[in-house]
Scaffold this active site. Structure first.
Site, PDB file in Angstrom:
ATOM      1  N   TYR A 127      33.825  20.777  58.688  1.00 26.73           N
ATOM      2  CA  TYR A 127      34.290  21.034  57.330  1.00 26.73           C
ATOM      3  C   TYR A 127      35.663  21.710  57.340  1.00 26.73           C
ATOM      4  O   TYR A 127      36.666  21.125  56.960  1.00 26.73           O
ATOM      5  CB  TYR A 127      33.305  21.938  56.576  1.00 26.73           C
ATOM      6  CG  TYR A 127      31.920  21.403  56.352  1.00 26.73           C
ATOM      7  CD1 TYR A 127      31.608  20.048  56.486  1.00 26.73           C
ATOM      8  CD2 TYR A 127      30.883  22.268  55.988  1.00 26.73           C
ATOM      9  CE1 TYR A 127      30.325  19.578  56.266  1.00 26.73           C
ATOM     10  CE2 TYR A 127      29.601  21.803  55.764  1.00 26.73           C
ATOM     11  CZ  TYR A 127      29.321  20.468  55.906  1.00 26.73           C
ATOM     12  OH  TYR A 127      28.051  20.006  55.676  1.00 26.73           O
ATOM     13  N   SER A 128      35.691  22.985  57.762  1.00 22.73           N
ATOM     14  CA  SER A 128      36.889  23.817  57.628  1.00 22.73           C
ATOM     15  C   SER A 128      38.056  23.301  58.467  1.00 22.73           C
ATOM     16  O   SER A 128      37.861  22.717  59.541  1.00 22.73           O
ATOM     17  CB  SER A 128      36.582  25.260  58.046  1.00 22.73           C
ATOM     18  OG  SER A 128      35.609  25.831  57.210  1.00 22.73           O
ATOM     19  N   SER A 160      30.692  25.504  64.964  1.00 22.32           N
ATOM     20  CA  SER A 160      29.643  25.943  65.883  1.00 22.32           C
ATOM     21  C   SER A 160      28.994  24.735  66.549  1.00 22.32           C
ATOM     22  O   SER A 160      28.718  23.733  65.891  1.00 22.32           O
ATOM     23  CB  SER A 160      28.571  26.743  65.135  1.00 22.32           C
ATOM     24  OG  SER A 160      29.136  27.831  64.452  1.00 22.32           O
ATOM     25  N   GLU A 243      22.572  24.853  53.977  1.00 21.01           N
ATOM     26  CA  GLU A 243      23.123  25.778  54.961  1.00 21.01           C
ATOM     27  C   GLU A 243      23.023  27.219  54.467  1.00 21.01           C
ATOM     28  O   GLU A 243      22.623  28.132  55.210  1.00 21.01           O
ATOM     29  CB  GLU A 243      24.588  25.434  55.253  1.00 21.01           C
ATOM     30  CG  GLU A 243      25.220  26.350  56.295  1.00 21.01           C
ATOM     31  CD  GLU A 243      26.701  26.084  56.497  1.00 21.01           C
ATOM     32  OE1 GLU A 243      27.286  26.722  57.395  1.00 21.01           O
ATOM     33  OE2 GLU A 243      27.281  25.273  55.758  1.00 21.01           O
TER      34      GLU A 243
END
Length: 404
Positions: A127-128, A160, A243
């Site tokens: 995502y980021s 992660s 999440e």
């Protein structure tokens, strides 16, 4: 299997207990190889749980479920918890499988969902980006259609598990002429290919759980698209809700290996061990931490009731924000209990080691899954109904949006 439409609570409870008695081996938790994660014993156990319909009891039978109500599914989960057996309740906690079931193409869903439930594939979140963290709609990683596949180029960060993942849940820009929330698509990107480079990031805890990921001409098959083309923002909100649910319900504990009861008894146990349980100020701090946990459980139950109705609940942000506050508060109280001894560290001082680690690691929850500040924005706008923060670039074509 019992008929989900007629089974009573008592009959269901008896069936789960009988099945666990016949199949669960408590000694697996003491497996020298480590029971969990990618171990063969763990996957073999998950396969049994899935085949029996206990992994996702709320799902229909065609997807390995039993079609139970949320209340009866909780009975299943409680019996598994009482036996300390893992694997049930994945229809609440497995964000990968839940997102895939809701949005994957039929062909890819049939392949990926069973594998996710059985722990056969590793996953990560793409995502980021360096210029799009809190504002994920500002992503610049792009995916361009080329026949029956998409060619992906860009960079992701704070990922992660990227080093061992088989797939990454990726958001990428597929239309630069739409406003920033509208031109995003959601993919399962195969990670083990030449165009994906993973570099670990060293953390303040001296670990490297996070990574930056460089993507150069990587390939995502068209069947790996989740939801409609350019409709990835909605898919993302569902995935983020799951999440935040997981992050709001639990968190990582001490890493020293020292005897620690965990849960609400941990601070009481530590204060008693340190001879400070009679300190009225510390007792007040401990009570506050326990109260925060109790309140968070109630909010989490409320949010999951919304999810069970098919809603993407903004209340999940309450749980995620609360867990961040709980972790920081618990670390602060641990430090206060130990006093000057908290300045020590290393294997000879496990209690201080735990307090220092938990203090540093609490910032992970303050950032991951959306920062505390972003959660407060969501709560203010979607829960409390406060005016939205102005966004001057919200409705202009993304190609015209200035980069950060």
């Amino acid at each position: 299997m019992t008929d989900a439409s007629t089974v009573s609570d008592e009959a269901l409870r008896d069936e789960v207990r009988a099945w666990l008695a016949a199949n669960w081996d408590p000694s697996l938790r003491a497996d020298a190889g480590g029971f969990g994660g990618g171990s063969e014993a763990y996957r073999a156990w998950l396969d049994k749980v899935v085949k029996a319909g206990w992994a996702v009891p709320r799902w229909p039978a065609e997807w390995e479920g039993r079609g139970l109500s949320d209340a009866q599914a909780r009975i299943v989960e409680r019996e598994f918890a009482a036996a300390r057996a893992p694997g049930s309740g994945q229809d609440r906690t497995n964000l990968w499988a839940n997102t895939a079931l809701a949005y994957c193409t039929p062909a890819f869903k049939a392949k990926i969902v069973p594998a996710l439930l059985r722990g056969e594939v590793g996953m990560c979140l793409l995502y980021s980006e360096p210029g799009a963290g809190s504002d994920l709609a500002g992503i610049r990683t792009r995916a361009d259609r080329n026949g029956d596949e998409y060619i992906v180029n860009g960079q992701k960060v704070w990922t992660s598990g990227a080093a061992s993942a088989d797939y990454g849940m990726l958001i990428a820009r597929t239309d630069w002429e739409q406003p920033k929330h509208g031109g995003i698509s959601f993919f399962f990107l195969p990670m083990k290919q030449e165009g994906v480079e993973v570099r670990p990031l060293r953390q303040i805890t001296d670990e490297a759980h996070f990574n930056e990921v460089f993507i150069t001409d990587a390939v995502a098959p068209a069947e790996n698209l989740l939801g409609p083309l350019n409709g990835g923002w909605k898919v993302l909100q569902t995935a983020l809700a799951y999440e935040r649910s997981v992050m709001g319900e639990g968190a990582r504990g001490p890493r020293s290996g020292a005897a620690d009861p965990g849960g609400e008894a941990a601070l009481i146990h530590l204060a008693r061990e340190a001879g400070r349980l009679g300190d009225p100020l510390l007792r007040q701090d401990i009570a506050k931490a326990i109260a925060l946990k109790a309140l968070n459980r109630l909010n989490t139950a409320r949010a999951k009731a919304d999810l069970a109705q098919g809603n993407s609940s903004p209340i999940m942000s309450l749980g995620k924000l609360a867990m961040s506050r709980i972790l920081h508060e618990e670390a602060r109280v641990r430090t206060a209990i130990l006093g000057a001894g908290s300045m020590l560290e290393g294997p000879d001082h496990p209690r201080a080691e735990d307090a220092n680690f938990l203090t540093l690691n609490a910032y992970f929850t303050s950032i991951g899954g959306g920062t505390d500040q972003i959660q407060r924005n969501i709560i203010g706008e979607r829960v409390l109904g406060l005016p939205k923060e102005p966004e001057v670039d919200r409705d202009v074509p993304f190609r015209q949006v200035r980069g950060g």
